[in-house]
Design an enzyme around this catalytic site. Sequence first.
Site, PDB file in Angstrom:
ATOM      1  N   SER A  19       0.847  -1.205   0.000  1.00 50.10           N
ATOM      2  CA  SER A  19       0.000   0.000   0.000  1.00 50.10           C
ATOM      3  C   SER A  19       0.873   1.243   0.000  1.00 50.10           C
ATOM      4  CB  SER A  19      -0.883   0.019   1.261  1.00 50.10           C
ATOM      5  OG  SER A  19      -1.566   1.253   1.360  1.00 50.10           O
TER       6      SER A  19
ATOM      7  N   TYR B  56      -1.755  -0.436  10.356  1.00 45.78           N
ATOM      8  CA  TYR B  56      -1.922  -0.942   8.984  1.00 45.78           C
ATOM      9  C   TYR B  56      -0.726  -0.519   8.121  1.00 45.78           C
ATOM     10  CZ  TYR B  56      -3.829  -1.045   4.204  1.00 45.78           C
ATOM     11  OH  TYR B  56      -4.014  -1.248   2.857  1.00 45.78           O
TER      12      TYR B  56
HETATM   13  P1  NAP Z   1     -11.530  -5.766   0.476  1.00 38.84           P
HETATM   14  O1  NAP Z   1     -12.461  -5.389  -0.616  1.00 38.84           O
HETATM   15  O2  NAP Z   1     -11.930  -5.542   1.886  1.00 38.84           O
HETATM   16  O3  NAP Z   1     -11.141  -7.315   0.276  1.00 38.84           O
HETATM   17  C1  NAP Z   1     -10.280  -7.937   1.174  1.00 38.84           C
HETATM   18  C2  NAP Z   1     -10.272  -9.412   0.893  1.00 38.84           C
HETATM   19  O4  NAP Z   1      -9.347 -10.053   1.791  1.00 38.84           O
HETATM   20  C3  NAP Z   1     -11.614 -10.083   1.122  1.00 38.84           C
HETATM   21  O5  NAP Z   1     -11.839 -11.000   0.059  1.00 38.84           O
HETATM   22  C4  NAP Z   1     -11.429 -10.825   2.448  1.00 38.84           C
HETATM   23  O6  NAP Z   1     -12.216 -11.998   2.546  1.00 38.84           O
HETATM   24  C5  NAP Z   1      -9.968 -11.181   2.365  1.00 38.84           C
HETATM   25  N1  NAP Z   1      -9.333 -11.480   3.652  1.00 38.84           N
HETATM   26  C6  NAP Z   1      -9.112 -10.643   4.708  1.00 38.84           C
HETATM   27  N2  NAP Z   1      -8.469 -11.291   5.688  1.00 38.84           N
HETATM   28  C7  NAP Z   1      -8.278 -12.565   5.243  1.00 38.84           C
HETATM   29  C8  NAP Z   1      -7.692 -13.733   5.809  1.00 38.84           C
HETATM   30  N3  NAP Z   1      -7.150 -13.717   7.048  1.00 38.84           N
HETATM   31  N4  NAP Z   1      -7.670 -14.862   5.071  1.00 38.84           N
HETATM   32  C9  NAP Z   1      -8.209 -14.885   3.844  1.00 38.84           C
HETATM   33  N5  NAP Z   1      -8.781 -13.821   3.250  1.00 38.84           N
HETATM   34  C10 NAP Z   1      -8.820 -12.679   3.954  1.00 38.84           C
HETATM   35  O7  NAP Z   1     -10.149  -5.011   0.341  1.00 38.84           O
HETATM   36  P2  NAP Z   1      -9.307  -4.434  -0.901  1.00 38.84           P
HETATM   37  O8  NAP Z   1      -9.361  -2.965  -0.822  1.00 38.84           O
HETATM   38  O9  NAP Z   1      -9.640  -5.126  -2.165  1.00 38.84           O
HETATM   39  O10 NAP Z   1      -7.848  -4.841  -0.402  1.00 38.84           O
HETATM   40  C11 NAP Z   1      -7.058  -5.846  -0.999  1.00 38.84           C
HETATM   41  C12 NAP Z   1      -5.613  -5.561  -0.644  1.00 38.84           C
HETATM   42  O11 NAP Z   1      -5.262  -4.290  -1.179  1.00 38.84           O
HETATM   43  C13 NAP Z   1      -5.363  -5.494   0.848  1.00 38.84           C
HETATM   44  O12 NAP Z   1      -4.108  -6.116   1.152  1.00 38.84           O
HETATM   45  C14 NAP Z   1      -5.283  -3.999   1.118  1.00 38.84           C
HETATM   46  O13 NAP Z   1      -4.492  -3.702   2.245  1.00 38.84           O
HETATM   47  C15 NAP Z   1      -4.654  -3.518  -0.171  1.00 38.84           C
HETATM   48  N6  NAP Z   1      -4.851  -2.095  -0.450  1.00 38.84           N
HETATM   49  C16 NAP Z   1      -6.094  -1.579  -0.646  1.00 38.84           C
HETATM   50  C17 NAP Z   1      -6.234  -0.214  -0.909  1.00 38.84           C
HETATM   51  C18 NAP Z   1      -7.567   0.440  -1.145  1.00 38.84           C
HETATM   52  O14 NAP Z   1      -7.647   1.672  -1.165  1.00 38.84           O
HETATM   53  N7  NAP Z   1      -8.648  -0.323  -1.317  1.00 38.84           N
HETATM   54  C19 NAP Z   1      -5.104   0.596  -0.966  1.00 38.84           C
HETATM   55  C20 NAP Z   1      -3.852   0.035  -0.767  1.00 38.84           C
HETATM   56  C21 NAP Z   1      -3.739  -1.311  -0.508  1.00 38.84           C
HETATM   57  P3  NAP Z   1     -13.848 -11.939   2.688  1.00 38.84           P
HETATM   58  O15 NAP Z   1     -14.356 -11.456   1.348  1.00 38.84           O
HETATM   59  O16 NAP Z   1     -14.259 -13.342   2.959  1.00 38.84           O
HETATM   60  O17 NAP Z   1     -14.116 -10.980   3.800  1.00 38.84           O
END
Ligand code: NAP
Length: 243
Positions: free
Chosen positions: A138, A152
């Site tokens: 991130s 985080y």
């Molecule tokens: P999201 O929509 O909340 O999706 C997160 C996913 O991770 C969900 O499918 C969740 O499963 C799964 N998950 C969480 N903990 C887990 C575990 N212990 N074991 C297995 N699966 C797990 O989030 P996102 O924004 O797409 O984020 C994806 C990645 O991008 C993350 O690493 C986040 O830190 C990173 N990121 C996001 C942003 C942003 O602005 N969105 C920015 C920078 C980095 P469930 O569906 O079953 O809940």
Amino acid sequence: MVTGGGRGIGAATARLAAARGHRVCINYLNDSVSAQAVVDGIRAAGGTAIAVRADVSRADGARRLFETVDERLGTLTGLVNNAGTLEKQCRLDELDEDRLARIWAANITGPFLCAGEAVRRMSTRYGGRGGAIVNVSSAASRLGSPNEYVDYAASKGALDSMTRGLALEVAGEGIRVNAVRPGLIHTGIHALGGEPGRVDRVAPGLPMGRGGQPEEVAESILFLLSPASSYSTGAFVDIAGGR
Ligand code: NAP
């Protein structure tokens, strides 16, 4: 293998990987409906996908997940360490031990365990045929997320260090390890911080004036998984609209 592939960036990555001809494992933690919808969409388009529920922050969960892929999809070629989480916005002096343990487990231990499973399958040292790992870090790792979630941000800093260290460890074993560092992307993760509209609030102040879409992150992940990036390892791609 896309961990956390049922929603958000992981779901976009799984769909694009399938469209590029990969057989895809979509891992998820709780939301089976979303994960199954991604699988159904891929299958309807003629691709191959399975959804596997597993907590990747637990060694037994990660092991079972990769064994399922061995049995149902065959030789592992790529891992996207995408699963991650955050919790309610607050200051560092308001964080407690239990929350820190949860954040480290999901955002650090999980990617470490999955990377270990992947290396034992892909490394030429173990008779494997090589492969690629992409860590989803991130922009927070360099910004620090003050007054939101320094925990985080620090967990993503750890993931950046792991990206460098592992990349150098396995550079001679056929495995490339790189990371993407998304900025503000439109997904459900911001609701976990207590502010579902966070991207729209911050967007006007961003250099490009808007948040990003999960598909824009997926494109860079697929590039780093593919032979098109064959000489890149230990590298970081910032996908943050200039932030
Ligand atoms: P999201 O929509 O909340 O999706 C997160 C996913 O991770 C969900 O499918 C969740 O499963 C799964 N998950 C969480 N903990 C887990 C575990 N212990 N074991 C297995 N699966 C797990 O989030 P996102 O924004 O797409 O984020 C994806 C990645 O991008 C993350 O690493 C986040 O830190 C990173 N990121 C996001 C942003 C942003 O602005 N969105 C920015 C920078 C980095 P469930 O569906 O079953 O809940």
